[in-house]
Write a protein that holds these residues in place. Structure first.
Motif, mmCIF file in Angstrom:
data_model
loop_
_atom_site.group_PDB
_atom_site.id
_atom_site.type_symbol
_atom_site.label_atom_id
_atom_site.label_comp_id
_atom_site.label_asym_id
_atom_site.label_seq_id
_atom_site.Cartn_x
_atom_site.Cartn_y
_atom_site.Cartn_z
ATOM 1 N N ARG A 1 0.879 -1.239 0.296
ATOM 2 C CA ARG A 1 0.047 -0.249 -0.482
ATOM 3 C C ARG A 1 0.313 1.554 0.024
ATOM 4 N N TYR A 2 0.715 2.110 -0.084
ATOM 5 C CA TYR A 2 0.861 3.514 -0.817
ATOM 6 C C TYR A 2 0.218 4.369 0.489
ATOM 7 N N PHE A 3 0.838 4.843 1.234
ATOM 8 C CA PHE A 3 0.232 5.628 2.521
ATOM 9 C C PHE A 3 0.279 6.996 2.185
ATOM 10 N N LEU A 4 -0.895 8.300 2.053
ATOM 11 C CA LEU A 4 -0.515 9.455 1.637
ATOM 12 C C LEU A 4 -0.820 10.587 2.958
ATOM 13 N N VAL A 5 -0.324 11.277 3.334
ATOM 14 C CA VAL A 5 -0.088 11.689 4.471
ATOM 15 C C VAL A 5 -0.298 13.442 4.673
ATOM 16 N N GLY A 6 -1.261 13.769 4.221
ATOM 17 C CA GLY A 6 -1.311 15.750 4.750
ATOM 18 C C GLY A 6 -1.615 15.982 4.958
ATOM 19 N N SER A 7 -1.247 17.514 4.889
ATOM 20 C CA SER A 7 -1.405 18.095 6.131
ATOM 21 C C SER A 7 -1.386 19.777 5.810
ATOM 22 N N ASN A 8 -1.879 20.967 6.730
ATOM 23 C CA ASN A 8 -2.371 21.954 6.796
ATOM 24 C C ASN A 8 -0.388 22.722 7.152
ATOM 25 N N PRO A 9 -0.773 24.192 6.337
ATOM 26 C CA PRO A 9 0.447 24.659 5.907
ATOM 27 C C PRO A 9 1.692 24.656 7.623
ATOM 28 N N ALA A 10 0.595 25.064 9.086
ATOM 29 C CA ALA A 10 1.199 25.041 10.179
ATOM 30 C C ALA A 10 1.888 23.387 10.327
ATOM 31 N N LEU A 17 -4.465 8.813 3.294
ATOM 32 C CA LEU A 17 -5.169 8.532 2.414
ATOM 33 C C LEU A 17 -4.645 6.743 2.638
ATOM 34 N N LYS A 18 -5.524 6.136 2.082
ATOM 35 C CA LYS A 18 -4.680 4.243 1.764
ATOM 36 C C LYS A 18 -4.749 4.113 -0.031
ATOM 37 N N ILE A 19 -4.045 4.140 -0.718
ATOM 38 C CA ILE A 19 -3.989 3.350 -2.005
ATOM 39 C C ILE A 19 -3.810 2.396 -1.938
#
Length: 886
Positions: A1-10, A17-19
């Motif tokens: 799996r790919y894990f996409l970790v997104g954050s806000n600017p701070a 997301l799990k792909i």
């Protein structure tokens, strides 16, 4: 799996997301819609790392490795094998609108999702991948996290405040405040901690990754969706006596019927035209970065191919292939579809400025003019006269060849009449001074006046054959006229007029030249051939050789590389989708059937030939249908609740980035083009106003100067600033003085060392060598007479003698006066035995009685002995409480 970790600017809130990588051809993405804190994400990744270790207890290998760091997702694409994910890995800030950053994509990365173990290979996959990557995402693609680039500023600042009435029924608030989608001056709930933000669907016509995000649009949270536009974005700082005004130019290229010069002409069956670009100039006072409190103004104009079925055959290898009309359209069906789109987005009046040739020995461009006149005349029969399409034909090429006519003067007359009809957008009401002393032109201005300011209604649509050189000059003149009105509406100039050869117009001209070059490269394959200077007839003779080279470059690009670029655009935009068992992209003889949907299937509903507009559009004119309050438009909006103190609505954190280490050299607002630094003459005493007309030799920088020249001048400035002065000579140097007060760090870079002047004293007369730096006119702004009159010299001599005798008297009196006369003077008595020390005996300052009482009361309060409060103190405290909390 790919894990996409997104954050806000701070980096205080995260989403994951799990792909799934086990599916060879399908895209399986799981979004848990949960918002994680930094601690929770670390724990989650730690557990995944621990669970994926190859052997229990083996500490050397990691179960989780970082594949790539990115700034956003462009989208997901599939050819004949599995899906790829396209990520933005480098970005550069290009503009700032009210604290919302606009970035240019600098680099991207494509990652193949399915695992090698399940990959099903296909022989043509690599070729499709190469064609897709021909669309250079690092050239003129832009995005913003918090600002909708697909819509105009007028839409963003008016429509997104529209649901205030509808939200009243859903929430109970104690008081009504100004409602702003982007900031926390919002709609208070009963608790006071929650506010509502409104986000609209992007305008699909100007979104270039719409098809790439289609696969995940309905499955992932909308925060993951990052819409990109293609075109141009530039910003410059106009300093008006230190007050920063940001001038921004945003060009949005249409993704419908997109392509290269000779391969995309005219219009498609759905009313989308080739080379359609919406150009918006935004002006705002950067000293107040708030959409609700700041002053913002914008003006929109459009360019696009003539909306008919026409083309040019390039197989003959001629520089100007003949124009042919492909289909007869007696009821102007395709033109009706196109102008219907414009009425919905811009309102009325729609003004067509047609710049193609009217008189030709052999009928070439005139074919288009005749057909366009017939189409507009037919469509205007059914519109109300006050909302009719206005058609202005003007043969710009004929006027350019004429020695008697000035092209730009005539264009200026057209521009004035156009801006008066359409008006412009400004988010504040007319200033009191303009009401008190109204300008004649201001009272004749069109548009739609509301309580909060003005709205632009209608739009200018400019076209020539290619919509490149002539169109850009015409758009510049209209933009210059609108800029004068915008500056006047913000109270920055006293009359809505701007002259050529001023710093403000030079700055604006350079923006438009960059804008024209960029759009010309995208569509025609070369930079502009004819520029504003060409039509002003002040271009240097060396420019003609450059024009010839640009013409050859454009011809080469059109003949050899345009077909490959067209294939790439078709694949990128999802116009062509590779399918197993069907012809490949490179096997198609033409892409005509891909762009004209009516060639493959007939539509069930046929539009009326007389009522050719969408239902409801006429009812709201002159206002655009997209911006009025109605049920259809409400479906495009979604309401989102925020906590009042969340980072994503905090403009201060977004602009100043307190959580990052930043330096002044890299700060965007200091590095951007600056009217004082880059355009103002470097002579001391020159009027620093950017609205003063300069002589050609006074300019701070040539508009035609390219980037290499700019880099050289910067290098020269640095070396000049760092060079030490000659030790034995008195150097008279001229340095530029910026009255702005904001760019102090640039003063050293701008100052240029002049030739040193040696001064020798021989008796009474002082001789100066002939190498004089500047005349008195340049330095002081006035001519000083060479020799003063005898009377003036006598007065001056007496003044000097008086001063000298006064100094002598002061010295003698100081020696004989006693200490009693100097009681009030601070007498510095050295208390050190060494003469080089500067340690002196001083008297302590005397405090008055009231100050001593206040100080003693303060000491007693610290020990717990409080004095009783007087009546005045009670009144003061009560007033403070009332103002602060009630």
């Amino acid at each position: 799996r790919y894990f996409l970790v997104g954050s806000n600017p701070a980096e205080t809130k995260y989403r994951v997301l799990k792909i799934d990588r086990t599916e060879p051809k399908d895209l399986v993405i799981i979004d848990d819609k949960h918002v994680y804190t930094q601690q929770e994400v670390r724990e989650l990744l730690g557990r995944l790392d621990l669970g994926n270790r190859t052997k229990i207890g083996q500490k050397g290998s990691s179960g989780l490795s970082r594949a790539v760091s990115a700034f956003g997702i462009v989208g997901f694409v599939r050819f004949l094998e599995g899906y790829y994910i396209v990520l933005i890995t480098k970005r550069r800030k290009m503009a700032d609108i009210g604290g919302h950053a606009i970035y240019k994509i600098e680099d991207t990365n494509m990652i193949y999702i399915p695992n090698d173990s399940v990959r099903v290979t296909h022989p043509d996959e690599a070729r499709y991948l190469r064609i897709f990557q021909n669309v250079d995402l690092s050239s003129n693609f832009y995005f913003s996290y918090s600002y909708d680039l697909s819509h105009s500023l007028q839409y963003n600042l008016t429509v997104l405040r529209m649901p205030l009435e509808t939200l009243k029924t859903e929430t109970t608030q104690t008081r009504q405040e100004s409602f702003d989608i982007f900031e926390d001056e919002g709609l208070s709930t009963q608790g006071g901690s929650g506010i509502f933000g409104v986000c609209s669907k992007p305008y699909e016509k100007y979104v270039w990754n719409g098809k790439l995000l289609e696969a995940v649009k309905n499955t992932v949270h909308r925060d993951w969706l990052l819409y990109i536009i293609h075109g141009f974005c530039g910003q410059s700082k106009l300093l008006i006596y230190g007050r920063p005004i940001y001038v921004t130019l945003i060009a949005r290229r249409s993704s419908k019927f997109a392509g290269t010069r000779f391969l995309k002409r005219g219009a498609s069956s759905e009313g989308d035209v080739a080379n359609e670009v919406e150009t918006e100039q935004i002006l705002y006072d950067a000293s107040v970065m708030s959409f609700s409190a700041g002053s913002y103004s914008s003006y929109v104009q459009v360019r696009g191919s003539v909306p008919l079925y026409w083309s040019q055959d390039i197989s003959t290898m001629m520089p100007k292939p003949p124009i042919t009309l492909d289909q007869a359209d007696p009821f102007a069906h395709v033109a009706a579809l196109h102008f219907d789109q414009m009425l919905q987005r811009f309102g009325s009046p729609i003004i067509i400025l047609n710049l193609v040739k009217e008189r030709e020995k052999r009928k070439h461009e005139r074919i288009l003019s005749e057909e366009l006149v017939a189409a507009v005349t037919y469509l205007n029969q059914f519109l109300p006269p006050e909302h009719a399409i206005i058609y202005i034909p003007w043969d710009m090429a004929k006027y350019t060849k004429s020695k008697l006519c000035n092209v730009l003067d005539r264009l200026n007359v057209i521009a004035e009449s156009v801006v008066k009809k359409t008006g412009f957008f400004v988010n504040r009401p007319d200033s009191y001074c303009s009401i008190l002393r109204p300008d004649e032109k201001w009272n004749e201005l069109g548009g739609y006046v509301v309580s909060t300011g003005r709205l632009q209604t209608g739009v200018l649509r400019t076209n020539c054959v290619d919509c490149l050189d002539r169109t850009n000059t015409a758009q510049f003149m209209v933009g210059k006229c609108a800029l004068a009105y915008q500056l006047y509406s913000l109270g920055l100039i006293d009359k809505p007029n701007l002259q050529f050869d001023t710093d403000a117009v030079r700055l604006f001209e350079e923006l438009y030249e960059d804008h024209g070059d960029t759009l010309s490269l995208q569509y025609g394959g070369s930079q502009l051939v004819h520029r504003v200077k060409t039509y002003r007839k002040i271009a240097p003779w060396t420019q003609h050789s450059k024009d010839i080279m640009q013409t050859l470059s454009r011809y080469y690009s059109n003949a050899f590389s345009d077909a490959d670029r067209q294939d790439s655009i078709n694949l990128f935009l999802g116009v062509f989708k590779p399918t197993e068992g069907k012809p490949h992209l490179w096997e198609l003889p033409t892409d005509f059937y891909l762009h004209h949907k009516n060639t493959l299937s007939l539509s069930q509903t046929r539009r009326s030939y007389t009522y050719w507009w969408t239902t409801g559009v006429l009812k709201h004119l002159p206002l655009p249908f997209d911006e009025v309050t109605c049920a259809e438009n409400r479906h495009k909006l979604t309401v989102k609740k925020f906590h009042k103190y969340e980072e994503e609505i905090d403009i201060h954190n977004e602009f100043f980035r307190p959580y990052e280490l930043s330096s002044f050299d890299e700060t965007f607002c200091l590095a951007m083009t600056n009217s004082t630094r880059d355009f103002m003459p470097k002579n001391v005493g020159i009027d620093p106003s950017p609205f003063t007309v300069r002589k050609p030799e006074e300019t701070g920088k040539s508009v035609l100067g390219n980037k290499s020249n700019r880099e050289e001048t910067v290098l020269q400035r640095k070396t000049a600033a760092s060079a030490p002065p000659p030790p034995s000579e008195e150097a008279v140097s001229s340095s530029s003085e910026d009255d702005s007060g904001t760019d102090k760090e640039d003063e050293g870079a701008v100052s240029q060392r002049s030739t040193p002047v040696k001064v020798t004293d021989t008796g009474d007369n002082t001789k100066i060598t002939e190498n004089v730096v500047q005349s008195t006119k340049d330095v002081y702004g006035v001519n000083l007479s060479d020799v003063p009159s005898e009377e003036d010299l006598a007065i001056y001599t007496r003044f000097v003698e008086l001063g000298q005798s006064q100094h002598k008297q002061d010295k003698s009196s100081q020696q004989f006066c006693s200490k009693h006369h100097l009681d009030r003077v601070i007498n510095l008595i050295p208390i050190s035995s060494f003469s080089q020390d500067n340690i002196y005996e001083v008297q302590p300052p005397r405090a008055d009685r009231k100050s001593i009482e206040i100080f003693h009361a303060h000491i007693q309060a610290g020990r717990g002995n409080m004095q009783p409060l007087g009546k005045d103190d009670f009144f003061m405290y009560r007033e403070y409480i009332r103002n602060r909390y009630l």
